[in-house]
Enzyme design. Structure first.
Site, PDB file in Angstrom:
ATOM      1  N   ASP A   1      -4.614   3.600  -1.706  1.00 40.16           N
ATOM      2  CA  ASP A   1      -5.764   3.968  -0.844  1.00 40.16           C
ATOM      3  C   ASP A   1      -6.427   5.207  -1.067  1.00 40.16           C
ATOM      4  O   ASP A   1      -5.666   6.134  -0.647  1.00 40.16           O
ATOM      5  CB  ASP A   1      -5.227   3.684   0.653  1.00 40.16           C
ATOM      6  CG  ASP A   1      -5.054   2.238   0.919  1.00 40.16           C
ATOM      7  OD1 ASP A   1      -6.083   1.507   0.837  1.00 40.16           O
ATOM      8  OD2 ASP A   1      -4.086   1.962   1.370  1.00 40.16           O
TER       9      ASP A   1
ATOM     10  N   GLY B  94      -8.597   3.864   7.320  1.00 36.71           N
ATOM     11  CA  GLY B  94      -8.311   5.036   7.564  1.00 36.71           C
ATOM     12  C   GLY B  94      -6.783   5.669   7.899  1.00 36.71           C
ATOM     13  O   GLY B  94      -6.643   6.528   7.427  1.00 36.71           O
ATOM     14  N   PHE B  95      -6.059   4.356   8.550  1.00 34.02           N
ATOM     15  CA  PHE B  95      -4.528   4.674   8.624  1.00 34.02           C
ATOM     16  C   PHE B  95      -3.980   3.412   8.621  1.00 34.02           C
ATOM     17  O   PHE B  95      -4.384   2.234   8.637  1.00 34.02           O
ATOM     18  CB  PHE B  95      -4.586   5.012  10.202  1.00 34.02           C
ATOM     19  CG  PHE B  95      -5.478   6.389  10.469  1.00 34.02           C
ATOM     20  CD1 PHE B  95      -4.960   7.556  10.142  1.00 34.02           C
ATOM     21  CD2 PHE B  95      -6.849   6.338  11.017  1.00 34.02           C
ATOM     22  CE1 PHE B  95      -5.925   8.832  10.288  1.00 34.02           C
ATOM     23  CE2 PHE B  95      -7.352   7.343  11.234  1.00 34.02           C
ATOM     24  CZ  PHE B  95      -6.876   8.722  10.870  1.00 34.02           C
TER      25      PHE B  95
ATOM     26  N   HIS C 175      -1.064  -1.153  -4.394  1.00 31.31           N
ATOM     27  CA  HIS C 175      -2.595  -1.097  -3.756  1.00 31.31           C
ATOM     28  C   HIS C 175      -2.466   0.551  -3.374  1.00 31.31           C
ATOM     29  O   HIS C 175      -1.729   1.093  -2.739  1.00 31.31           O
ATOM     30  CB  HIS C 175      -2.538  -1.803  -2.288  1.00 31.31           C
ATOM     31  CG  HIS C 175      -3.943  -1.737  -1.677  1.00 31.31           C
ATOM     32  ND1 HIS C 175      -5.094  -2.400  -2.028  1.00 31.31           N
ATOM     33  CD2 HIS C 175      -4.234  -0.960  -0.480  1.00 31.31           C
ATOM     34  CE1 HIS C 175      -5.990  -2.217  -1.216  1.00 31.31           C
ATOM     35  NE2 HIS C 175      -5.663  -1.113  -0.205  1.00 31.31           N
TER      36      HIS C 175
ATOM     37  N   MET D 194      -8.732   8.179   0.429  1.00 30.30           N
ATOM     38  CA  MET D 194      -9.698   8.416   1.584  1.00 30.30           C
ATOM     39  C   MET D 194     -10.081   9.754   1.364  1.00 30.30           C
ATOM     40  O   MET D 194      -9.490  10.780   0.962  1.00 30.30           O
ATOM     41  CB  MET D 194      -8.671   8.158   2.781  1.00 30.30           C
ATOM     42  CG  MET D 194      -8.122   6.957   2.868  1.00 30.30           C
ATOM     43  SD  MET D 194      -7.431   6.908   4.477  1.00 30.30           S
ATOM     44  CE  MET D 194      -6.515   5.092   4.404  1.00 30.30           C
TER      45      MET D 194
ATOM     46  N   SER E  69       0.990  -1.148   0.033  1.00 31.41           N
ATOM     47  CA  SER E  69       0.110  -0.091   0.063  1.00 31.41           C
ATOM     48  C   SER E  69       0.680   1.210   0.123  1.00 31.41           C
ATOM     49  O   SER E  69       1.767   1.433   0.757  1.00 31.41           O
ATOM     50  CB  SER E  69      -0.990   0.129   1.335  1.00 31.41           C
ATOM     51  OG  SER E  69      -1.324   1.256   1.429  1.00 31.41           O
TER      52      SER E  69
ATOM     53  N   ASP F 176      -6.637  -6.579   4.232  1.00 27.10           N
ATOM     54  CA  ASP F 176      -5.848  -5.365   4.168  1.00 27.10           C
ATOM     55  C   ASP F 176      -5.999  -4.839   5.618  1.00 27.10           C
ATOM     56  O   ASP F 176      -6.970  -4.406   6.242  1.00 27.10           O
ATOM     57  CB  ASP F 176      -6.887  -4.332   3.540  1.00 27.10           C
ATOM     58  CG  ASP F 176      -6.173  -2.999   3.236  1.00 27.10           C
ATOM     59  OD1 ASP F 176      -5.113  -2.631   3.669  1.00 27.10           O
ATOM     60  OD2 ASP F 176      -6.933  -2.141   2.430  1.00 27.10           O
ATOM     61  N   GLY F 177      -4.712  -4.681   6.070  1.00 27.87           N
ATOM     62  CA  GLY F 177      -4.615  -3.963   7.626  1.00 27.87           C
ATOM     63  C   GLY F 177      -3.927  -4.826   8.518  1.00 27.87           C
ATOM     64  O   GLY F 177      -4.139  -5.961   8.753  1.00 27.87           O
ATOM     65  N   GLY F 178      -2.770  -4.553   9.102  1.00 34.84           N
ATOM     66  CA  GLY F 178      -1.863  -5.082   9.906  1.00 34.84           C
ATOM     67  C   GLY F 178      -1.088  -6.340   9.461  1.00 34.84           C
ATOM     68  O   GLY F 178      -0.934  -7.160  10.212  1.00 34.84           O
TER      69      GLY F 178
ATOM     70  N   HIS G 103      -8.411   0.987  -3.863  1.00 32.60           N
ATOM     71  CA  HIS G 103      -9.195   1.059  -2.554  1.00 32.60           C
ATOM     72  C   HIS G 103     -10.006   2.220  -2.410  1.00 32.60           C
ATOM     73  O   HIS G 103      -9.179   3.084  -1.807  1.00 32.60           O
ATOM     74  CB  HIS G 103      -8.473   0.216  -1.659  1.00 32.60           C
ATOM     75  CG  HIS G 103      -9.209   0.140  -0.257  1.00 32.60           C
ATOM     76  ND1 HIS G 103      -8.531  -0.283   0.927  1.00 32.60           N
ATOM     77  CD2 HIS G 103     -10.651   0.088  -0.024  1.00 32.60           C
ATOM     78  CE1 HIS G 103      -9.587  -0.300   1.760  1.00 32.60           C
ATOM     79  NE2 HIS G 103     -10.748  -0.233   1.466  1.00 32.60           N
TER      80      HIS G 103
ATOM     81  N   MET H  43     -12.097   4.508  -0.116  1.00 31.02           N
ATOM     82  CA  MET H  43     -12.642   4.754   1.256  1.00 31.02           C
ATOM     83  C   MET H  43     -13.416   6.042   1.193  1.00 31.02           C
ATOM     84  O   MET H  43     -13.078   7.037   1.763  1.00 31.02           O
ATOM     85  CB  MET H  43     -11.632   4.465   2.282  1.00 31.02           C
ATOM     86  CG  MET H  43     -11.161   2.964   2.458  1.00 31.02           C
ATOM     87  SD  MET H  43      -9.564   3.181   3.297  1.00 31.02           S
ATOM     88  CE  MET H  43      -8.633   3.112   1.972  1.00 31.02           C
TER      89      MET H  43
ATOM     90  N   MET I 283     -11.329  -6.360   5.709  1.00 30.38           N
ATOM     91  CA  MET I 283     -10.487  -5.290   6.319  1.00 30.38           C
ATOM     92  C   MET I 283     -10.181  -5.876   7.847  1.00 30.38           C
ATOM     93  O   MET I 283     -10.903  -6.372   8.690  1.00 30.38           O
ATOM     94  CB  MET I 283     -11.273  -3.970   6.695  1.00 30.38           C
ATOM     95  CG  MET I 283     -11.657  -3.251   5.340  1.00 30.38           C
ATOM     96  SD  MET I 283     -10.215  -2.594   4.441  1.00 30.38           S
ATOM     97  CE  MET I 283      -9.146  -1.812   5.580  1.00 30.38           C
TER      98      MET I 283
END
Ligand code: DX5
Ligand code: ZN
Length: 229
Positions: free
Chosen positions: A39, A146-147, A37, A41, A12, A177-179, A70, A72, A141
């Site tokens: 993002d 958001g972050f 990827h 927002m 990302s 997606d995330g962590g 993606h 958002m 997700m």
């Protein structure tokens, strides 16, 4: 874009140098990224603002492979044409972003692009079942959007397993997606995910002037995921 279920790493660019997106995209692809990827927002659907279609169009020539956008944002529909024209290969919208997600997915497919559906950690799979024939990808997700740099929410692994069963033989990617890190990647790969988005875990320790850590980070995530499949 051909379909397969091999593990794909999608860095990302939320964790890249925003003043250097072109060079960052070239660097991650040279270091082994499968997809890029992106993002988007809006400061409304999520509490952060990144960039829009003009930036996507500007970075497109720097990406040889798949540009995975993606969104958002809410509303989504007024902007689909613009992101398609900007060169997205996959356009993903959130199921939570509005009351007419089926129409949104139709609109994405009508542009000729692959259609993705993102689901937040607090959203179940109920709404997904009726959309399966509209989908090329489901993005689960594993943080609240958001972050970058947030902790992986482990309760989502079981959702991935149930989603994989729901998808069956359909050619639908499961994206996480995330962590995502070398620690968490095996959990979701074993549950059936094939596209792993990673921001902080790919970009940490590297830069456009020294991108080799990007390659080491991508290889570490891929190896951990592949070992679990
Ligand atoms: C979060 C974004 C993610 C984010 C992932 O809203 O959709 O793509 O960049 O970042 P990491 O990998 O750092 O959790
Ligand atoms: Zn994302």
């Amino acid at each position: 874009m051909t379909f397969d279920r091999r593990i794909k790493i999608a860095p990302s660019i939320l964790s890249a140098d925003f003043a250097n997106f072109g060079a960052e995209c070239r660097a991650i692809e040279a270091e082994g990224a499968d997809w890029v990827h992106v993002d988007v927002m809006d400061g409304h659907f999520v509490p952060n603002i990144t960039f829009g279609p003009a930036t996507c169009a500007a970075i497109r020539p720097h990406i040889k492979g798949v540009m995975d956008v993606h969104l958002m944002i809410a509303p989504v529909d007024p902007y689909i044409e613009a992101f398609a024209a900007a060169g997205a290969d996959v356009i993903t919208a959130h199921i939570e972003a509005g009351p007419h997600i089926h129409r949104t997915l139709q609109a994405i497919r009508n542009t000729g692009k692959k259609a993705g559906l993102a689901i937040n950690p607090g959203t179940g799979l109920d709404g997904v079942e009726n959309l399966l024939d509209m989908l090329d990808l489901v993005c689960v997700m594993t943080v609240n959007p958001g972050f970058g740099g947030q902790s992986f929410i482990a309760s989502q692994v079981d959702k991935v397993r149930r989603l994989r069963a729901l998808i069956g033989d359909r050619p639908i990617h499961i994206e996480i997606d995330g962590g995502v890190t070398p620690i968490t990647a095996p959990l979701v790969a074993a549950a059936g995910a094939d596209v792993l988005v990673a921001g902080s875990a790919v970009f940490k320790g590297g830069s456009v002037s020294d991108p080799s850590p990007y390659g080491a980070n991508i290889r570490a995530i891929r190896a951990a995921a592949e070992a679990a499949t």
